[in-house]
Structures are given as structure tokens and as C-alpha cells.
Design a protein around this motif. Sequence first.
Motif, PDB file in Angstrom:
ATOM      1  N   ILE A 270       9.450 -43.374  -3.021  1.00 53.00           N
ATOM      2  CA  ILE A 270      10.853 -43.168  -3.401  1.00 53.00           C
ATOM      3  C   ILE A 270      11.764 -43.418  -2.201  1.00 53.00           C
ATOM      4  N   GLY A 271      11.418 -42.843  -1.061  1.00 55.98           N
ATOM      5  CA  GLY A 271      12.224 -43.058   0.137  1.00 55.98           C
ATOM      6  C   GLY A 271      12.264 -44.508   0.560  1.00 55.98           C
ATOM      7  N   ALA A 272      11.138 -45.185   0.474  1.00 57.60           N
ATOM      8  CA  ALA A 272      11.071 -46.587   0.882  1.00 57.60           C
ATOM      9  C   ALA A 272      11.901 -47.469  -0.039  1.00 57.60           C
ATOM     10  N   MET A 273      11.833 -47.244  -1.330  1.00 65.05           N
ATOM     11  CA  MET A 273      12.598 -48.058  -2.269  1.00 65.05           C
ATOM     12  C   MET A 273      14.094 -47.880  -2.043  1.00 65.05           C
ATOM     13  N   ARG A 274      14.532 -46.656  -1.853  1.00 63.88           N
ATOM     14  CA  ARG A 274      15.961 -46.436  -1.611  1.00 63.88           C
ATOM     15  C   ARG A 274      16.409 -47.107  -0.312  1.00 63.88           C
ATOM     16  N   ALA A 275      15.560 -47.088   0.681  1.00 60.45           N
ATOM     17  CA  ALA A 275      15.894 -47.778   1.929  1.00 60.45           C
ATOM     18  C   ALA A 275      16.026 -49.283   1.701  1.00 60.45           C
ATOM     19  N   LEU A 276      15.107 -49.852   0.943  1.00 61.11           N
ATOM     20  CA  LEU A 276      15.134 -51.287   0.674  1.00 61.11           C
ATOM     21  C   LEU A 276      16.344 -51.678  -0.165  1.00 61.11           C
ATOM     22  N   TRP A 277      16.779 -50.805  -1.058  1.00 57.72           N
ATOM     23  CA  TRP A 277      17.939 -51.106  -1.905  1.00 57.72           C
ATOM     24  C   TRP A 277      19.262 -50.978  -1.163  1.00 57.72           C
ATOM     25  N   SER A 278      19.254 -50.432   0.044  1.00 57.57           N
ATOM     26  CA  SER A 278      20.503 -50.172   0.756  1.00 57.57           C
ATOM     27  C   SER A 278      21.127 -51.441   1.315  1.00 57.57           C
ATOM     28  N   GLY A 279      20.366 -52.505   1.422  1.00 58.20           N
ATOM     29  CA  GLY A 279      20.867 -53.770   1.942  1.00 58.20           C
ATOM     30  C   GLY A 279      20.718 -53.878   3.440  1.00 58.20           C
ATOM     31  N   GLY A 280      20.597 -55.117   3.908  1.00 49.38           N
ATOM     32  CA  GLY A 280      20.474 -55.340   5.341  1.00 49.38           C
ATOM     33  C   GLY A 280      19.072 -55.077   5.854  1.00 49.38           C
ATOM     34  N   PRO A 281      18.806 -55.392   7.095  1.00 51.58           N
ATOM     35  CA  PRO A 281      17.496 -55.110   7.692  1.00 51.58           C
ATOM     36  C   PRO A 281      17.202 -53.618   7.655  1.00 51.58           C
ATOM     37  N   THR A 282      15.996 -53.276   7.206  1.00 58.43           N
ATOM     38  CA  THR A 282      15.660 -51.880   6.938  1.00 58.43           C
ATOM     39  C   THR A 282      14.352 -51.506   7.610  1.00 58.43           C
TER      40      THR A 282
END
Length: 291
Positions: free
Chosen positions: A146-158
Motif C-alpha cells: 500500500i505504501g509503495a503504490m501510493r508513493a509510485l502514484w505521487s509522480g516524479g522520481p520516487t
Amino acid sequence: MRFGLTHGNIGRFADPEAAAEVAVAAEASGFDSLWTIEHVVLPTEYEPLYPETADGRIPFAPDHPIADPLVWMAFAAARTSTIKLGTAVLVLPQRNALITAKEVATLDRLSGGRTLLGVGAGWLREEFDALRVGFEDRGRRMNDTIGAMRALWSGGPTDFTSDSVDFTGVVSSPRPHGSSVPIHIGGFTVPASIRAGRLGDGFFPGGYDLDRLDVLIRRCREEAVAHGRDPDAIEITSRWTKDRDALADLDVLHRLADLGVDRVTVSTLLFDHEHITDELARFQESVIAKF
């Protein structure tokens, strides 16, 4: 009160004409959402721990068709325009976090932001074994994903680092239609209610016991408050009944509303699949129109 229709991707609805029919009929009949289920495989032998039947058995045979939920939702999205499309639930610990984030974001963008991502830890150990993924640590992996997906959806290098998901300087594109995809935590257990309070945009308890439902919703809200979150911002979705005759008992809907339920779902298993358009239209007249 809003109404959702679950088990949209099973049985004859795994075929294209019937899938289009149920999606169009649900939207036309006033359902706000159409939900799918997930099992990659069904073992022929398993420990009977299914949480929604008295005997712990899944209510259909292992060869009963269950279409892939995300693929099915993309198909349904192309035939509808307003109905939300959800998973109840995606078994998240069985999945790769980055691939799932990409698939869900793509679905959400193509559907115009209509995706509701219901996720659960899973209960069918034999399915985990067949997929060669761990069962005992599935809760921890679910939280990480869940945390990883939200980070990836935030846009930009993650960047994201956890015990089970670890990446640096990656970009996942396209992003969802909005800022993210709502994540609804599924499960009729205390751990699920705690996870929903801490992490969820929504909580989707899967059982029918109203007293237990009350306890779980309260626990979810307590956990939200304890973590500085607004408990009223967590959308509550519940099931209504597994008995077709009980669909005439509208008092239960008022009781669910009193518990704080925002959306009530009914299953396609309660309707005649061969006449689903007429069945859902009658449900709209007898139930949805009164709420």
C-alpha cells in the motif's frame, strides 16, 4: 445510502456479452459501484476457512469462472460512463507492488477516475502455496505494498524502502486520473479494521453480523483518531445479506445507516444471471428508489 453490486466478474459474467450487460444494467439501475473478486486459482482441496459461509466453503466449484478483476474492470469501464468499478478484494500480498501500481493507475486513468481499489490480506493458504508466495507474513507485505503504490502514484522520481518492497529513483507513469486511487481495506476482522483506520481511504468489512460490524467500525474509527486521521473521511462499505428473501427487509438498511455505513452491497449471486437486466431494474424500483 449508496448501493454497490458485487461478484460482477464471475460465472457467465466472465463472458463478454454478459459482462457488458451486467455493467450497463447496474449503471442504469442506480448502483453507484460494481465490484469484482479475485482468485488467481482455486485449489480443489483446501482448509474450509472462507469467512462468508457457514461451512467455510467457497459457494461455487473450483472450475467456476472468475475473470481477472482488473482486466474485467477495464472492459466494463469501456461500456459505461459513471459507475465506479471496485475490487472486493484484490489479494494484495500475492502481487508485485510496482506492477499492480501500474495496472491500477492505468485503469483509473482510462476509466476517468472511477477505480475503487479494495484490498485484502487473503485467507486461502493453498492459493498462496500454488503461487509460491509467503502466507504467514502477508499482512506486513500488504502494508508495504500500500505504501509503495501510493508513493509510485505521487509522480516524479520516487524512493521507497521496506522489508518487502525496495526501490530508488523510479517513475511510474501514467499517474491515476486524480492525485491517487482510493484504497478500501477489506476484511471482517479486527486486524483489518485497524489497518483501515491507519491506512485506508475506506473500510469494506465482508460479513453480515451487525453486532460484529458495529465493533469493527468503531475500532476502525478509534484507530484513525489515534493516528491523527479524520475517522469520518473513511468511507464504510458493507454487505447487506446473502439471502435473497431478506432483500425485502428494508429495516436492515436503516440499521446499517445508523452504524455509519455509507454504501451497502448486494451480490449478483442473489439474482438470476440469465435475466440480470430485469432483475436489477426491479431492485432499483423496490429498494434503491426508496433510499
